[in-house]
Design a protein around this motif. Structure first.
Motif, PDB file in Angstrom:
ATOM      1  N   ARG A  92      35.341  31.626  32.576  1.00 36.28           N
ATOM      2  CA  ARG A  92      34.870  30.203  32.033  1.00 36.28           C
ATOM      3  C   ARG A  92      35.264  29.147  33.117  1.00 36.28           C
ATOM      4  NH1 ARG A  92      32.129  32.084  28.207  1.00 36.28           N
ATOM      5  NH2 ARG A  92      32.920  33.337  26.609  1.00 36.28           N
ATOM      6  N   THR A  93      35.984  29.158  34.039  1.00 31.60           N
ATOM      7  CA  THR A  93      36.161  28.350  35.141  1.00 31.60           C
ATOM      8  C   THR A  93      36.268  28.889  36.407  1.00 31.60           C
ATOM      9  OG1 THR A  93      38.557  28.926  35.070  1.00 31.60           O
ATOM     10  CG2 THR A  93      37.896  27.152  33.471  1.00 31.60           C
ATOM     11  N   PRO A  94      35.824  28.366  37.581  1.00 30.21           N
ATOM     12  CA  PRO A  94      36.046  29.168  38.725  1.00 30.21           C
ATOM     13  C   PRO A  94      37.223  29.807  39.166  1.00 30.21           C
ATOM     14  CG  PRO A  94      34.932  26.658  39.037  1.00 30.21           C
ATOM     15  CD  PRO A  94      35.509  26.792  37.460  1.00 30.21           C
ATOM     16  N   SER A  95      38.237  29.183  38.867  1.00 28.02           N
ATOM     17  CA  SER A  95      39.626  29.758  39.003  1.00 28.02           C
ATOM     18  C   SER A  95      39.809  31.275  38.313  1.00 28.02           C
ATOM     19  CB  SER A  95      40.802  28.937  38.439  1.00 28.02           C
ATOM     20  OG  SER A  95      41.972  29.355  38.853  1.00 28.02           O
ATOM     21  N   ALA A  96      39.220  31.118  37.062  1.00 32.96           N
ATOM     22  CA  ALA A  96      39.437  32.472  36.040  1.00 32.96           C
ATOM     23  C   ALA A  96      38.574  33.338  36.698  1.00 32.96           C
ATOM     24  CB  ALA A  96      38.951  32.006  34.659  1.00 32.96           C
ATOM     25  N   ALA A  97      37.417  33.202  37.089  1.00 32.45           N
ATOM     26  CA  ALA A  97      36.269  34.038  37.876  1.00 32.45           C
ATOM     27  C   ALA A  97      36.992  34.596  39.099  1.00 32.45           C
ATOM     28  CB  ALA A  97      34.859  33.409  38.072  1.00 32.45           C
ATOM     29  N   ARG A  98      37.564  33.713  39.934  1.00 33.73           N
ATOM     30  CA  ARG A  98      38.004  34.101  41.218  1.00 33.73           C
ATOM     31  C   ARG A  98      39.285  35.215  40.931  1.00 33.73           C
ATOM     32  NH1 ARG A  98      37.343  29.201  42.828  1.00 33.73           N
ATOM     33  NH2 ARG A  98      39.494  28.571  42.363  1.00 33.73           N
ATOM     34  N   THR A  99      40.106  34.768  40.019  1.00 42.98           N
ATOM     35  CA  THR A  99      41.418  35.621  39.646  1.00 42.98           C
ATOM     36  C   THR A  99      41.098  37.063  39.169  1.00 42.98           C
ATOM     37  OG1 THR A  99      42.717  33.691  39.152  1.00 42.98           O
ATOM     38  CG2 THR A  99      43.451  35.741  38.210  1.00 42.98           C
ATOM     39  N   LEU A 100      40.002  36.910  38.155  1.00 43.07           N
ATOM     40  CA  LEU A 100      39.280  38.253  37.574  1.00 43.07           C
ATOM     41  C   LEU A 100      38.699  39.105  38.459  1.00 43.07           C
ATOM     42  CD1 LEU A 100      39.244  39.963  35.144  1.00 43.07           C
ATOM     43  CD2 LEU A 100      37.207  38.831  34.665  1.00 43.07           C
ATOM     44  N   ALA A 101      38.119  38.621  39.509  1.00 41.85           N
ATOM     45  CA  ALA A 101      37.379  39.262  40.462  1.00 41.85           C
ATOM     46  C   ALA A 101      38.416  39.874  41.438  1.00 41.85           C
ATOM     47  CB  ALA A 101      36.527  38.247  41.339  1.00 41.85           C
ATOM     48  N   THR A 102      39.262  39.243  41.938  1.00 34.15           N
ATOM     49  CA  THR A 102      40.423  39.802  42.724  1.00 34.15           C
ATOM     50  C   THR A 102      41.032  40.816  42.023  1.00 34.15           C
ATOM     51  OG1 THR A 102      40.439  37.525  44.005  1.00 34.15           O
ATOM     52  CG2 THR A 102      42.368  38.973  44.317  1.00 34.15           C
ATOM     53  N   ASP A 103      41.657  40.463  40.833  1.00 33.40           N
ATOM     54  CA  ASP A 103      42.255  41.673  40.036  1.00 33.40           C
ATOM     55  C   ASP A 103      41.598  42.887  39.732  1.00 33.40           C
ATOM     56  OD1 ASP A 103      44.448  39.835  40.009  1.00 33.40           O
ATOM     57  OD2 ASP A 103      43.978  39.241  37.870  1.00 33.40           O
ATOM     58  N   ALA A 104      40.266  42.760  39.539  1.00 36.74           N
ATOM     59  CA  ALA A 104      39.435  43.888  39.398  1.00 36.74           C
ATOM     60  C   ALA A 104      39.279  44.556  40.692  1.00 36.74           C
ATOM     61  CB  ALA A 104      38.181  43.396  38.907  1.00 36.74           C
ATOM     62  N   ALA A 105      38.975  43.793  41.756  1.00 31.63           N
ATOM     63  CA  ALA A 105      39.052  44.471  43.117  1.00 31.63           C
ATOM     64  C   ALA A 105      40.116  45.278  43.260  1.00 31.63           C
ATOM     65  CB  ALA A 105      38.660  43.747  44.216  1.00 31.63           C
ATOM     66  N   ALA A 106      41.290  44.758  43.122  1.00 30.67           N
ATOM     67  CA  ALA A 106      42.804  45.401  43.409  1.00 30.67           C
ATOM     68  C   ALA A 106      42.793  46.751  42.449  1.00 30.67           C
ATOM     69  CB  ALA A 106      43.907  44.757  43.118  1.00 30.67           C
ATOM     70  N   ALA A 107      42.404  46.684  41.212  1.00 34.05           N
ATOM     71  CA  ALA A 107      42.296  47.748  40.143  1.00 34.05           C
ATOM     72  C   ALA A 107      41.376  48.958  40.874  1.00 34.05           C
ATOM     73  CB  ALA A 107      41.923  47.466  38.775  1.00 34.05           C
ATOM     74  N   LEU A 108      40.154  48.595  41.232  1.00 33.89           N
ATOM     75  CA  LEU A 108      39.166  49.336  41.952  1.00 33.89           C
ATOM     76  C   LEU A 108      39.588  50.059  42.974  1.00 33.89           C
ATOM     77  CD1 LEU A 108      36.286  50.606  41.597  1.00 33.89           C
ATOM     78  CD2 LEU A 108      35.478  48.588  42.691  1.00 33.89           C
ATOM     79  N   ARG A 109      40.209  49.549  43.916  1.00 37.44           N
ATOM     80  CA  ARG A 109      40.802  49.874  45.223  1.00 37.44           C
ATOM     81  C   ARG A 109      42.190  50.970  44.849  1.00 37.44           C
ATOM     82  NH1 ARG A 109      44.719  46.163  47.691  1.00 37.44           N
ATOM     83  NH2 ARG A 109      46.125  47.198  46.513  1.00 37.44           N
ATOM     84  N   SER A 110      43.031  50.627  43.787  1.00 34.87           N
ATOM     85  CA  SER A 110      43.937  51.832  43.490  1.00 34.87           C
ATOM     86  C   SER A 110      43.206  53.049  42.777  1.00 34.87           C
ATOM     87  CB  SER A 110      44.921  51.021  42.518  1.00 34.87           C
ATOM     88  OG  SER A 110      44.316  50.859  40.929  1.00 34.87           O
ATOM     89  N   ILE A 111      42.145  52.792  42.053  1.00 33.35           N
ATOM     90  CA  ILE A 111      41.206  53.819  41.498  1.00 33.35           C
ATOM     91  C   ILE A 111      40.675  54.878  42.869  1.00 33.35           C
ATOM     92  CG2 ILE A 111      39.295  54.742  40.526  1.00 33.35           C
ATOM     93  CD1 ILE A 111      39.739  52.268  38.420  1.00 33.35           C
ATOM     94  N   LEU A 112      40.078  54.057  43.684  1.00 33.30           N
ATOM     95  CA  LEU A 112      39.551  54.528  44.980  1.00 33.30           C
ATOM     96  C   LEU A 112      40.592  55.471  45.728  1.00 33.30           C
ATOM     97  CD1 LEU A 112      36.951  52.144  45.932  1.00 33.30           C
ATOM     98  CD2 LEU A 112      36.334  54.095  44.971  1.00 33.30           C
ATOM     99  N   GLU A 113      41.793  54.720  46.011  1.00 34.93           N
ATOM    100  CA  GLU A 113      42.800  55.439  46.603  1.00 34.93           C
ATOM    101  C   GLU A 113      43.279  56.780  46.019  1.00 34.93           C
ATOM    102  OE1 GLU A 113      45.613  52.327  46.977  1.00 34.93           O
ATOM    103  OE2 GLU A 113      44.926  51.552  48.716  1.00 34.93           O
TER     104      GLU A 113
END
Length: 148
Positions: free
Chosen positions: A108-129
């Protein structure tokens, strides 16, 4: 006396109308406006010694990983709370230009989109690891957060 009362009542009506417009406008804004941001989970691998004692380098791409990855939304729900469906509708995972995966999030805000993208990438990284522990190649996964 009567003119003062009607003048005061007019101000109250105008203030009430302004409040209603602000509330209605805010509700409309949050339902119709969405911002997107993209983080990248970059893949890299160190050169390794081949059986003939030469140095080799392996190039990897998103296609090297199973298509049936565990849900990033489920991992986010575990880490941040809520349900997986709360996150999955706002995420898209695609191949990136560099070796890796791009995670695009909508907020809904640029900050929320950035935070969700970063958190999701970190979660995906842990899955890939976790998936990488089954492979003999030492692949490094790096999260590159979105730029402002």
């Amino acid at each position: 006396m009567e003119t003062t009362r009607s003048h005061h009542r007019g101000r109250v009506v105008i203030a009430g109308a302004a409040v209603v417009l602000v509330v209605a406008g805010s509700l409309w804004w949050t339902k119709t406006i969405a911002f997107t941001s993209t983080s990248v989970v970059q893949f890299s691998i160190d050169p390794f010694e081949a059986p003939d004692d030469s140095r080799s380098q392996t190039f990897i791409a998103a296609a090297n990983f199973p298509h049936e990855l565990p849900s990033t939304g489920e991992r986010l729900a575990q880490n941040l709370g809520g349900n997986a469906s709360d996150y999955e509708s706002d995420l898209a995972i695609t191949a990136s230009d560099a070796p890796g995966l791009a995670v695009t999030a909508r907020g809904r805000t640029p900050s929320a989109a950035r935070t969700l993208a970063t958190d999701a990438a970190a979660a995906l990284r842990s899955i890939l690891e976790e998936l990488n522990t089954m492979d003999i190649l030492a692949i490094t996964f790096t999260v590159i957060p979105p730029t402002t």
